[in-house]
Design an enzyme around this catalytic site. Structure first.
Site, PDB file in Angstrom:
ATOM      1  N   HIS A  71       0.799  -1.233   0.000  1.00  0.00           N
ATOM      2  CA  HIS A  71       0.000   0.000   0.000  1.00  0.00           C
ATOM      3  C   HIS A  71       0.831   1.281   0.000  1.00  0.00           C
ATOM      4  CE1 HIS A  71       1.059  -0.057   4.237  1.00  0.00           C
ATOM      5  NE2 HIS A  71       0.669   1.194   4.305  1.00  0.00           N
TER       6      HIS A  71
HETATM    7  C1  UD1 Z   1      -1.756   5.638   6.174  1.00  0.00           C
HETATM    8  C2  UD1 Z   1      -0.376   6.098   6.663  1.00  0.00           C
HETATM    9  C3  UD1 Z   1       0.636   4.979   6.441  1.00  0.00           C
HETATM   10  C4  UD1 Z   1       0.173   3.684   7.073  1.00  0.00           C
HETATM   11  C5  UD1 Z   1      -1.221   3.342   6.541  1.00  0.00           C
HETATM   12  C6  UD1 Z   1      -1.761   2.094   7.187  1.00  0.00           C
HETATM   13  C7  UD1 Z   1       0.182   8.501   6.481  1.00  0.00           C
HETATM   14  C8  UD1 Z   1       0.984   9.480   5.742  1.00  0.00           C
HETATM   15  N1  UD1 Z   1       0.100   7.265   5.940  1.00  0.00           N
HETATM   16  O1  UD1 Z   1      -1.651   5.434   4.777  1.00  0.00           O
HETATM   17  O2  UD1 Z   1       1.867   5.349   7.030  1.00  0.00           O
HETATM   18  O3  UD1 Z   1       1.076   2.664   6.750  1.00  0.00           O
HETATM   19  O4  UD1 Z   1      -2.103   4.436   6.835  1.00  0.00           O
HETATM   20  O5  UD1 Z   1      -2.947   1.684   6.588  1.00  0.00           O
HETATM   21  O6  UD1 Z   1      -0.351   8.827   7.513  1.00  0.00           O
HETATM   22  N2  UD1 Z   1      -9.291   4.941   2.742  1.00  0.00           N
HETATM   23  C9  UD1 Z   1     -10.439   4.208   2.935  1.00  0.00           C
HETATM   24  N3  UD1 Z   1     -10.858   4.003   4.218  1.00  0.00           N
HETATM   25  C10 UD1 Z   1     -10.198   4.503   5.277  1.00  0.00           C
HETATM   26  C11 UD1 Z   1      -9.036   5.257   5.081  1.00  0.00           C
HETATM   27  C12 UD1 Z   1      -8.570   5.444   3.806  1.00  0.00           C
HETATM   28  O7  UD1 Z   1     -11.068   3.755   1.996  1.00  0.00           O
HETATM   29  O8  UD1 Z   1     -10.640   4.269   6.409  1.00  0.00           O
HETATM   30  C13 UD1 Z   1      -8.773   5.144   1.366  1.00  0.00           C
HETATM   31  C14 UD1 Z   1      -9.064   6.509   0.821  1.00  0.00           C
HETATM   32  O9  UD1 Z   1      -9.340   6.400  -0.522  1.00  0.00           O
HETATM   33  C15 UD1 Z   1      -7.769   7.241   1.004  1.00  0.00           C
HETATM   34  C16 UD1 Z   1      -6.731   6.136   0.857  1.00  0.00           C
HETATM   35  O10 UD1 Z   1      -7.374   4.975   1.373  1.00  0.00           O
HETATM   36  O11 UD1 Z   1      -7.621   8.278   0.106  1.00  0.00           O
HETATM   37  C17 UD1 Z   1      -5.437   6.388   1.588  1.00  0.00           C
HETATM   38  O12 UD1 Z   1      -5.676   6.692   2.965  1.00  0.00           O
HETATM   39  P1  UD1 Z   1      -4.677   7.636   3.799  1.00  0.00           P
HETATM   40  O13 UD1 Z   1      -5.147   7.743   5.198  1.00  0.00           O
HETATM   41  O14 UD1 Z   1      -4.428   8.896   3.029  1.00  0.00           O
HETATM   42  O15 UD1 Z   1      -3.310   6.889   3.762  1.00  0.00           O
HETATM   43  P2  UD1 Z   1      -2.927   5.336   3.847  1.00  0.00           P
HETATM   44  O16 UD1 Z   1      -2.467   4.931   2.502  1.00  0.00           O
HETATM   45  O17 UD1 Z   1      -4.006   4.543   4.491  1.00  0.00           O
END
Ligand code: UD1
Length: 359
Positions: free
Chosen positions: A200
């Site tokens: 991811h």
């Molecule tokens: C975040 C952390 C990363 C960690 C990861 C664990 C930062 C910079 N990154 O990355 O270090 O390893 O979490 O999972 O803080 N989304 C959902 N549901 C959710 C949350 C996110 O569908 O509950 C989707 C959304 O489309 C979102 C994407 O996942 O845009 C990425 O989520 P985001 O919180 O920006 O970063 P992660 O890639 O999850």
């Protein structure tokens, strides 16, 4: 609020919940009041709510519901929403975890309010500023007051960066506390030999080029692969029109993100794990399961020097290592010091002293 001896925890994303759960529970043994603030960085049931339930974390006292967004949007939204809450609670200590955006945003807000901060999992460095998490780690370590370190490299990094020695405590790893406590509840229904895959990191999944490399890995690996797909990865597979290409691979089973106990069960039973996660490099080392990390660097070098982890250089290197594993010639690995299930106990004793001394 006018209670005394208050510690507040800030959690936001899936790995935070795993690291915070045992410390919150250990601190209940102390004469302290605890407040839990959930930023809402992760909000899907399978990335957030289910973890609270399975890990026995009490309902958050505050929920900021910030959701997804660019780094600036997410960070600024947390900053804005957490400030009045911190002013209201006025905790004796704020506890932050790991390296996600919630960690840095909460720390920044607290430090400007002169609230003391403890950083759990301090001192890790990948030395790669292209990783958003590396920027978060450096900033948090330089504005927090107490540094709780998981591995030897953390001590060296903090010393090199001039962090005051008396603020640093080598306590071990709370993520491993959770792992040890949950092992007997771990579940896995797979019967055949399989590899577990997670991916991811933006550097691997945001571009089409990165996803094509992953596709190639899945096609050339002959072992059955179980792949719980992170929402970020799913979104990008759809965006780049590659979801169907992955679905066509016979030996690959794609799944929704697993619950903590299911994921643990799969890690424990897998022949090997392919990952770009930070925490999984540590969990596989604790379990003694071979881990092939799809990254150029790691902020957790003890998993390589002591444990069962290795960084994969290219496609040939990967297949070479898989062969070694299947031929039972892969390194065995040991567990780093203090990854013994008692890190939270050590931290809770130190925090009790800190808070009592400050009151
Ligand atoms: C975040 C952390 C990363 C960690 C990861 C664990 C930062 C910079 N990154 O990355 O270090 O390893 O979490 O999972 O803080 N989304 C959902 N549901 C959710 C949350 C996110 O569908 O509950 C989707 C959304 O489309 C979102 C994407 O996942 O845009 C990425 O989520 P985001 O919180 O920006 O970063 P992660 O890639 O999850």
């Amino acid at each position: 609020m006018n209670r005394k001896n208050i510690v507040a925890h800030v959690v936001g994303a899936r790995p935070n919940f795993v690291k915070a759960a045992p410390l919150i529970n250990a601190l209940y043994e102390k004469d302290l009041s605890q407040v839990i603030i959930h930023t809402g960085q992760h909000y899907s049931k399978n990335l957030s709510g289910d973890f609270f339930e399975i890990l026995n974390i009490p309902e958050p006292d505050y929920h900021l519901s910030v959701g997804s967004g660019t780094h600036a949007l997410q960070t600024s939204e947390i900053l804005k929403k957490i400030e009045p809450i911190l002013l209201d609670i006025n905790p004796d200590l704020l506890i932050v975890y790991g390296d996600v955006n919630s960690t840095v945003a909460a720390s920044l807000a607290a430090s400007k309010l002169q609230i003391k901060i403890a950083h759990i999992e301090s001192g890790l460095r990948s030395f790669d500023r292209n990783m958003p998490e590396e920027i978060n780690r450096v900033i948090v370590d330089h504005i927090c007051n107490y540094h709780f370190v998981t591995e030897e490299s953390g001590l060296e990094n903090l010393a090199r960066e001039g962090i005051e020695k008396s603020s640093i405590f080598y306590v071990g790893n709370t993520m491993i506390d959770t792992l040890k406590k949950s092992l007997e509840k771990a579940v896995c229904s797979e019967e055949e030999q399989f590899a577990l895959l997670t991916c991811h990191r933006p550097s691997n999944v945001d571009s089409k080029e990165g996803l094509l490399k992953l596709l190639d890995i899945c096609k050339t690996t002959k072992t059955k692969i179980i792949f719980p797909v992170h929402p970020r990865t799913k979104l990008n597979l759809e965006k780049h029109g590659l979801l169907h290409e992955f679905e066509k691979i016979n030996n690959l089973t794609m799944k929704e993100p697993l619950s903590y106990t299911e994921f643990l069960g799969h890690m424990k039973s897998a022949s090997f794990v392919l990952t770009d996660s930070g925490g999984i490099q540590e969990e596989t080392t604790a379990l003694g399961v071979p881990c092939l990390t799809l990254r150029d660097n790691t902020e957790r070098p003890s998993t390589i020097d002591i444990g069962t982890n290795i960084l994969i250089k290219d496609a040939d290197h990967l297949q070479e290592q898989i062969k070694k594993i299947l031929d039972k010639k892969f390194k065995k690995g040991k567990v780093p010091k203090n990854w013994d299930g008692f890190a939270s106990k050590r931290i809770s004793n130190i925090i009790e002293e800190i808070v009592i001394q400050s009151s």
